[in-house]
Design a protein around this motif. Sequence first.
Motif, mmCIF file in Angstrom:
data_model
loop_
_atom_site.group_PDB
_atom_site.id
_atom_site.type_symbol
_atom_site.label_atom_id
_atom_site.label_comp_id
_atom_site.label_asym_id
_atom_site.label_seq_id
_atom_site.Cartn_x
_atom_site.Cartn_y
_atom_site.Cartn_z
ATOM 1 N N ASP A 189 0.001 18.488 2.530
ATOM 2 C CA ASP A 189 -1.365 18.593 3.040
ATOM 3 C C ASP A 189 -2.132 17.281 2.899
ATOM 4 O OD1 ASP A 189 -0.836 21.228 3.607
ATOM 5 O OD2 ASP A 189 -1.711 21.982 1.717
ATOM 6 N N LYS A 190 -1.751 16.475 1.947
ATOM 7 C CA LYS A 190 -2.443 15.207 1.709
ATOM 8 C C LYS A 190 -1.697 14.016 2.306
ATOM 9 C CE LYS A 190 -4.650 16.807 -2.549
ATOM 10 N NZ LYS A 190 -4.891 16.530 -3.991
ATOM 11 N N GLN A 191 -0.881 14.241 3.289
ATOM 12 C CA GLN A 191 -0.111 13.171 3.905
ATOM 13 C C GLN A 191 -1.045 12.076 4.426
ATOM 14 O OE1 GLN A 191 2.613 14.416 6.962
ATOM 15 N NE2 GLN A 191 2.737 12.404 7.878
ATOM 16 N N GLY A 192 -0.684 10.848 4.116
ATOM 17 C CA GLY A 192 -1.440 9.696 4.577
ATOM 18 C C GLY A 192 -2.535 9.236 3.632
ATOM 19 N N GLN A 193 -2.824 10.006 2.589
ATOM 20 C CA GLN A 193 -3.845 9.573 1.638
ATOM 21 C C GLN A 193 -3.292 8.451 0.752
ATOM 22 O OE1 GLN A 193 -5.742 12.622 -0.604
ATOM 23 N NE2 GLN A 193 -6.370 13.807 1.192
ATOM 24 N N ALA B 284 0.861 -1.181 0.000
ATOM 25 C CA ALA B 284 0.000 0.000 0.000
ATOM 26 C C ALA B 284 0.895 1.227 0.000
ATOM 27 C CB ALA B 284 -0.920 0.006 1.217
ATOM 28 N N THR B 285 0.656 2.147 -0.926
ATOM 29 C CA THR B 285 1.479 3.350 -1.066
ATOM 30 C C THR B 285 0.651 4.558 -0.654
ATOM 31 O OG1 THR B 285 2.597 2.309 -2.946
ATOM 32 C CG2 THR B 285 2.941 4.667 -2.634
ATOM 33 N N TYR B 286 1.273 5.449 0.154
ATOM 34 C CA TYR B 286 0.587 6.625 0.676
ATOM 35 C C TYR B 286 1.398 7.878 0.383
ATOM 36 C CZ TYR B 286 -1.613 2.940 3.476
ATOM 37 O OH TYR B 286 -2.251 1.792 3.882
ATOM 38 N N VAL B 287 0.710 9.018 0.419
ATOM 39 C CA VAL B 287 1.392 10.309 0.299
ATOM 40 C C VAL B 287 2.209 10.528 1.563
ATOM 41 C CG1 VAL B 287 1.090 12.795 0.052
ATOM 42 C CG2 VAL B 287 -0.442 11.225 -1.160
ATOM 43 N N ALA B 288 3.513 10.785 1.398
ATOM 44 C CA ALA B 288 4.424 10.830 2.545
ATOM 45 C C ALA B 288 4.444 12.180 3.242
ATOM 46 C CB ALA B 288 5.842 10.461 2.101
ATOM 47 N N ALA B 289 4.158 13.268 2.540
ATOM 48 C CA ALA B 289 4.267 14.592 3.160
ATOM 49 C C ALA B 289 3.296 15.542 2.473
ATOM 50 C CB ALA B 289 5.702 15.118 3.055
#
Length: 581
Positions: free
Chosen positions: A267-271, A260-265
């Motif tokens: 405003d959208k971090q963790g999406q 699973a790949t997420y936004v690392a940094a």
Amino acid sequence: MSAPDDLASAVRDESAAQEQAEQQAQERTKPVGLGPVGWLRWAWRTLTSMRTALILLFLFALGSVPGSIYPQRGVDPARVAQYFKDNPTQAEWLDRFWLFDVFSSPWFAAIYLLLFVSLAGCVFPRALAHVKEIRRRPPAAPRNLLRLPHSETLDGGLTLEQAAATLRRRRFRVVTGDGWVAAEKGYLRETGNLLFHVALLALLFAVGAGGLYGYRGNVLVVEGDGFSNAVAAYDRFMPGSRVNAESLEPFSFTLKDFQATYVAAGDKQGQPLDYHARLTVQDSPTSAPREADLKVNDPLDVDGTLTYLIGHGYAPTFRVTDGKGQVAYDGPVPCLADDQATYTSECVIKVPDAQPTQLGFLARFLPTTVPNGDTWVSVFPGAANPTVQIFPFAGDLGLKSGQPQSVYQLDTTNLKPLGKMSAQPTPLNVGETKELADGAGKIEFTGVKEWISLQITYDPGREPALLAAAAAVIGLVLSLTVRRRRVWVRVKDGTVTVGGLTRTEGGGAAFAEEFAQIVAALRGGPDGSPAERPEATGPDKPATTERGASTQDKPATTEPGASTPDAPTGNAAPGGRPDEE
């Protein structure tokens, strides 16, 4: 007998005869009952009427609403059981009306079948009538075309052959008669209407076939584990009424890895960005293994059986050693996410084989752990710093009580906490061990895996339903855009009369423009351009052709050597009308 007696007898006979005649007349006028055949004919005509079909279609949509409001046994039996527990009286009444099994209830099946029969009874007679209508020739021209909603008069010079050729170029169906041409087009309107209803029938049939011969089920698979397409391997299996264990496609697969790949940094971090599962698939027990990738909305297809990726989570691994030093449990524990933003998850570990007493654990899994004062929280859904907080219990797990239990819930009724409980125990890192109080053993946090939840479906009516839906859209577009219209041309005494009529309600405005184009084409010739007419020529002057001139400037056709006055337009003046035929 005297004369008065004869007269009285005659009067009585006449009165009796009149009464008998009146009685017979009343019997003749008395309505005759329909009888069994008449009632059956009336019932069939009522069922196959368009009004009944619309009412049944409304009831079909209305009957589906409870299936969305109340939990269904075929989808979530645990929620149905919980509903009975929370509202026993209401649930009992709802169950009497099959509201927990809406789509398999007798009343829903009755609506479905009646709708199917009603549509079939509406469509097939109309289809036969439409075939006869297509084969029928356009009707002859009316006697007075100027009384039609659209009409125009032209000057002489246009022949029936030219008019017929012009209308054929505009894709009209054309017939000619004695001094007239009749043309008609727009049959695709009724064809589209019939196509829509036939497609709706096909869609109902495809959905019914999918419900009978299809199946679907859910299963949770942890990294490193496999799945074989058998009834016993499903966590929840919902077969059609015609499905048995032999109906399932004999494929299997192993989940090698899930990422699973997420936004690392930012405003959208963790999406989430992407979910990707790598599988090793065997299409049959005798086939060679093959590698396959599984993503969201990109299912695995094995001979029509589709496997969809619908969810994922963490499955930390534990090794539990009981009070006698024996390893009572060693493996992954699937956890349910309590916070979708950070994937903080709740886990339940049940160890019924532990000695001398059974053990149970509540665990809180933190994928990316950071301290927050006296507490620990997860700040990112990825497993960057995984830890787990343990809450141990000992006692009777209640697994032998006969009552069903969820693997994600721990009944602590007959359990006691081991040691002093804290709302925020110190979390364990991978490889660390927690010793249990009272010599009950120990638990070690050995690693982190991930799990995926899959939905496996087989629906033989899926592709027919898609084709039927596409055909219904095409039919609807045709029925809404195509107009049925007729055009007639009559030639008499050097005067050409053109009349038009639209057979589509509300299509007069659009047909007015088309009729004007048809009239302009008839004035100009079969190809839509001004007709080529020879000028007046003498013995030494060849005939010439003038193109691009208006109708008013176009010379009339004359004999060689004759004068060529300007031809009149032949159009009736506003408010005026040429002599009627």
